[in-house]
Scaffold this active site. Sequence first.
Site, PDB file in Angstrom:
ATOM      1  N   ASP A 130       0.846  -1.192   0.000  1.00 16.68           N
ATOM      2  CA  ASP A 130       0.000   0.000   0.000  1.00 16.68           C
ATOM      3  C   ASP A 130       0.883   1.244   0.000  1.00 16.68           C
ATOM      4  OD1 ASP A 130      -3.219   0.513   0.965  1.00 16.68           O
ATOM      5  OD2 ASP A 130      -1.816   2.197   1.110  1.00 16.68           O
ATOM      6  N   HIS A 157     -10.048  -5.490  -3.619  1.00 13.43           N
ATOM      7  CA  HIS A 157      -8.747  -5.720  -2.977  1.00 13.43           C
ATOM      8  C   HIS A 157      -8.958  -6.104  -1.530  1.00 13.43           C
ATOM      9  CE1 HIS A 157      -9.809  -1.439  -2.668  1.00 13.43           C
ATOM     10  NE2 HIS A 157      -9.201  -1.437  -1.492  1.00 13.43           N
ATOM     11  N   HIS A 160      -6.897  -5.840   2.076  1.00 16.44           N
ATOM     12  CA  HIS A 160      -5.753  -5.295   2.806  1.00 16.44           C
ATOM     13  C   HIS A 160      -5.268  -6.396   3.746  1.00 16.44           C
ATOM     14  CE1 HIS A 160      -6.821  -0.885   2.170  1.00 16.44           C
ATOM     15  NE2 HIS A 160      -7.987  -1.463   1.894  1.00 16.44           N
TER      16      HIS A 160
HETATM   17  P1  5GP Z   1      -9.878   1.167   0.146  1.00 12.97           P
HETATM   18  O1  5GP Z   1     -10.282   2.328   0.991  1.00 12.97           O
HETATM   19  O2  5GP Z   1     -10.407   1.278  -1.250  1.00 12.97           O
HETATM   20  O3  5GP Z   1     -10.170  -0.147   0.797  1.00 12.97           O
HETATM   21  O4  5GP Z   1      -8.288   1.227   0.090  1.00 12.97           O
HETATM   22  C1  5GP Z   1      -7.559   1.690  -1.004  1.00 12.97           C
HETATM   23  C2  5GP Z   1      -6.094   1.635  -0.624  1.00 12.97           C
HETATM   24  O5  5GP Z   1      -5.337   1.849  -1.789  1.00 12.97           O
HETATM   25  C3  5GP Z   1      -5.653   2.702   0.401  1.00 12.97           C
HETATM   26  O6  5GP Z   1      -5.098   2.060   1.544  1.00 12.97           O
HETATM   27  C4  5GP Z   1      -4.618   3.527  -0.367  1.00 12.97           C
HETATM   28  O7  5GP Z   1      -3.539   3.924   0.439  1.00 12.97           O
HETATM   29  C5  5GP Z   1      -4.197   2.588  -1.463  1.00 12.97           C
HETATM   30  N1  5GP Z   1      -3.768   3.243  -2.690  1.00 12.97           N
HETATM   31  C6  5GP Z   1      -4.406   4.259  -3.339  1.00 12.97           C
HETATM   32  N2  5GP Z   1      -3.743   4.597  -4.445  1.00 12.97           N
HETATM   33  C7  5GP Z   1      -2.650   3.771  -4.500  1.00 12.97           C
HETATM   34  C8  5GP Z   1      -1.574   3.643  -5.443  1.00 12.97           C
HETATM   35  O8  5GP Z   1      -1.480   4.349  -6.447  1.00 12.97           O
HETATM   36  N3  5GP Z   1      -0.643   2.679  -5.172  1.00 12.97           N
HETATM   37  C9  5GP Z   1      -0.724   1.878  -4.072  1.00 12.97           C
HETATM   38  N4  5GP Z   1       0.234   0.966  -3.884  1.00 12.97           N
HETATM   39  N5  5GP Z   1      -1.737   1.974  -3.164  1.00 12.97           N
HETATM   40  C10 5GP Z   1      -2.677   2.909  -3.392  1.00 12.97           C
END
Ligand code: 5GP
Length: 126
Positions: free
Chosen positions: A35, A110, A112
Site C-alpha cells: 500500500d 482488494h 488489505h
Molecule cells: P480502500 O479504501 O479502497 O479499501 O483502500 C484503497 C487503498 O489503496 C488505500 O489504503 C490507499 O492507500 C491505497 N492506494 C491508493 N492509491 C494507490 C496507489 O497508487 N498505489 C498503491 N500501492 N496503493 C494505493
Amino acid sequence: MPYDYDDQNIFAKILRGEIPNDTVMETEHSLAFRDITPQAPVHVLVIPKGPYVCHDHFAAQASDAEIVDFMRLTARICATEGISPGEGGEGFRVIGNAGEHALQEVPHYHLHILGGRNLGALLEKQ
Ligand code: 5GP
C-alpha cells in the site's frame, strides 16, 4: 449482480503497467503489492487481475480458479511477511472494504493484509 466496473480506477492502471507499484508477489490471476500509505509495518494489497469491484462481486462472479488463486496468494503473503500465527508470526488482519459505508476508495476489489503491530479493536466505538 449489477456491478459496473470502471476500468480507469488506479488499480486497473497498475495492472496495465501505467502506474508503478511495489510488487510483493504475482500469480496467474492475482497481484499483491505494498500500500502506498501503509497503516502498519506490513500493509499489502491483494487484487484479482479480473474486473471485479468488491468482495461480493468477486465471490459471486469470478471463476473457481481465480478465487483459489487469490485466496492462496493471501496465505502466501501472510507466510512470507512473517505475520501468520501458523508460521510463528504474531497475527494479522484482512480487510475488504465495499462501497460507501466502508469508505471504499478504489473500486477494484482488494484485500488489505495488515500486520507487524498490535492492530487494536476491529472498529471504533461510536
Ligand atoms: P480502500 O479504501 O479502497 O479499501 O483502500 C484503497 C487503498 O489503496 C488505500 O489504503 C490507499 O492507500 C491505497 N492506494 C491508493 N492509491 C494507490 C496507489 O497508487 N498505489 C498503491 N500501492 N496503493 C494505493
